[in-house]
Design a protein around this motif. Structure first.
Motif, short mmCIF file in Angstrom:
data_model
loop_
_atom_site.label_atom_id
_atom_site.label_comp_id
_atom_site.label_asym_id
_atom_site.label_seq_id
_atom_site.Cartn_x
_atom_site.Cartn_y
_atom_site.Cartn_z
N ALA A 277 0.87 -1.14 0.14
CA ALA A 277 -0.06 0.09 0.12
C ALA A 277 0.92 1.32 0.09
N GLY A 278 2.11 1.04 0.67
CA GLY A 278 3.01 2.36 0.62
C GLY A 278 3.54 2.48 -0.66
N VAL A 279 3.68 1.35 -1.39
CA VAL A 279 4.11 1.61 -2.87
C VAL A 279 3.05 2.51 -3.83
N VAL A 280 1.74 1.83 -3.77
CA VAL A 280 0.63 2.22 -4.14
C VAL A 280 0.61 4.00 -4.03
N THR A 281 0.99 4.32 -2.71
CA THR A 281 0.89 5.84 -2.53
C THR A 281 2.00 6.62 -3.04
N GLY A 282 3.12 6.01 -3.07
CA GLY A 282 4.30 6.56 -3.58
C GLY A 282 4.14 6.65 -5.15
N LEU A 283 3.59 5.58 -5.79
CA LEU A 283 3.40 5.84 -7.19
C LEU A 283 2.46 6.81 -7.68
N VAL A 284 1.36 6.98 -6.56
CA VAL A 284 0.30 7.85 -7.17
C VAL A 284 0.89 9.18 -6.92
N LEU A 285 1.68 9.74 -5.98
CA LEU A 285 2.37 10.69 -5.81
C LEU A 285 3.36 10.95 -6.72
N HIS A 286 4.20 10.09 -7.25
CA HIS A 286 4.84 10.29 -8.44
C HIS A 286 4.47 10.55 -9.55
N PHE A 287 3.29 10.12 -9.92
CA PHE A 287 2.57 10.14 -11.33
C PHE A 287 1.83 11.65 -11.31
N ALA A 288 1.48 12.04 -9.98
CA ALA A 288 0.90 13.44 -9.89
C ALA A 288 1.79 14.46 -10.29
N ARG A 289 2.91 14.27 -9.86
CA ARG A 289 3.90 15.52 -10.42
C ARG A 289 4.39 15.25 -11.82
N ASP A 290 4.65 13.92 -12.27
CA ASP A 290 4.77 13.73 -13.67
C ASP A 290 4.01 14.47 -14.63
N ILE A 291 2.58 14.41 -14.12
CA ILE A 291 1.70 15.13 -14.97
C ILE A 291 1.97 16.47 -15.36
N ALA A 292 2.38 17.04 -14.17
CA ALA A 292 2.61 18.49 -14.37
C ALA A 292 3.88 18.82 -14.90
N GLU A 293 4.87 17.97 -15.29
CA GLU A 293 5.90 18.12 -16.03
C GLU A 293 5.86 18.39 -17.41
N GLY A 294 4.68 18.60 -18.04
CA GLY A 294 4.57 18.78 -19.49
C GLY A 294 4.94 17.66 -20.21
N TYR A 295 5.27 17.69 -21.70
CA TYR A 295 5.87 16.91 -22.64
C TYR A 295 6.43 15.80 -21.77
N PRO A 296 6.47 14.64 -22.03
CA PRO A 296 5.60 13.77 -22.81
C PRO A 296 4.34 13.42 -22.25
N GLY A 297 4.19 13.86 -20.74
CA GLY A 297 2.86 13.59 -19.98
C GLY A 297 3.09 12.09 -19.50
N VAL A 298 2.00 11.37 -19.05
CA VAL A 298 1.91 10.27 -18.43
C VAL A 298 0.46 9.55 -19.15
N ARG A 299 0.92 8.26 -19.78
CA ARG A 299 -0.43 7.42 -20.14
C ARG A 299 -1.06 6.88 -19.07
N LEU A 300 -1.69 7.66 -18.29
CA LEU A 300 -2.37 7.10 -17.09
C LEU A 300 -3.18 5.79 -17.36
#
Length: 195
Positions: free
Chosen positions: A109-132
């Motif tokens: 569950a900690g891994v899940v939480t860390g991944l979600v937080l990681h992807f939340a920042r990646d989305i805001a980094e612009g191109y190439p985005g995240v294929r959610l």
């Protein structure tokens, strides 16, 4: 406030430095780690989880980027895209594993939480985005810098307000194996204290 300042400073540096594995990589990881730590400091006000949950979340918030290594060597995928493991499909795998494993549930569950937080920042980094929603669609999701700034401001403000006001008064115990032979298993939720 220090974590918010570190996250914003390293994110700003990451956006200004020309891309390079050895130049932007370490800067990006510091931004991810401080963002995750700030998010977890808000979460710890609400849940009473074992330390291994938080450690796993912090590690996962940066370790997911090892999936870029095959791309850099031209072994898998398109270098212009983030790997498909940067998607909610990866999160779903760890959610299923957490549901199936009582013994390792807190870590998973900690891994899940860390991944979600990681992807939340990646989305805001612009191109190439995240294929959610990879496997269902190949569309990359992107948000503006304001998404990241808002996330940091909300985390920081929530943490400051919750600590200042002393809320919540108790935390919900999670990932604890009940001891059916002791009276303590029927105890009320624990008062708020940092892990």
């Amino acid at each position: 406030m220090l974590l918010a300042a570190v996250a914003l400073t390293f994110d700003a540096a990451d956006r200004r430095i020309p891309f390079g594995v050895w130049t932007t990589g370490p800067v990006d990881e510091v931004a991810h780690l401080s963002t995750a730590a700030l998010g977890l400091l808000v979460l710890v006000r609400f849940i009473d989880a074992p330390r291994r949950f938080y450690v796993a979340a912090l590690i996962a918030s940066v370790a997911i980027d090892v999936d870029h290594i095959p791309l850099y060597f031209g072994l898998l995928g398109n270098q212009a895209q983030r790997p498909v493991t940067h998607s909610l499909s990866t999160v779903a795998v760890f959610v299923a594993a957490a549901a199936a494993s009582r013994r390792h549930r807190a870590v998973l569950a900690g891994v899940v939480t860390g991944l979600v937080l990681h992807f939340a920042r990646d989305i805001a980094e612009g191109y190439p985005g995240v294929r959610l929603f990879w496997t269902l669609q190949d569309t990359s999701w992107m948000a503006s810098y304001r998404w990241f700034l808002g996330m940091i401001v909300v985390f920081m403000a929530a943490r400051l307000v919750l600590v200042t006001v002393g809320l919540p008064r108790t935390r919900i115990p999670v990932f604890r194996t009940p001891d059916y032979w002791s009276a303590s298993s029927c105890a009320a939720p624990r008062p708020v204290s940092e892990p």
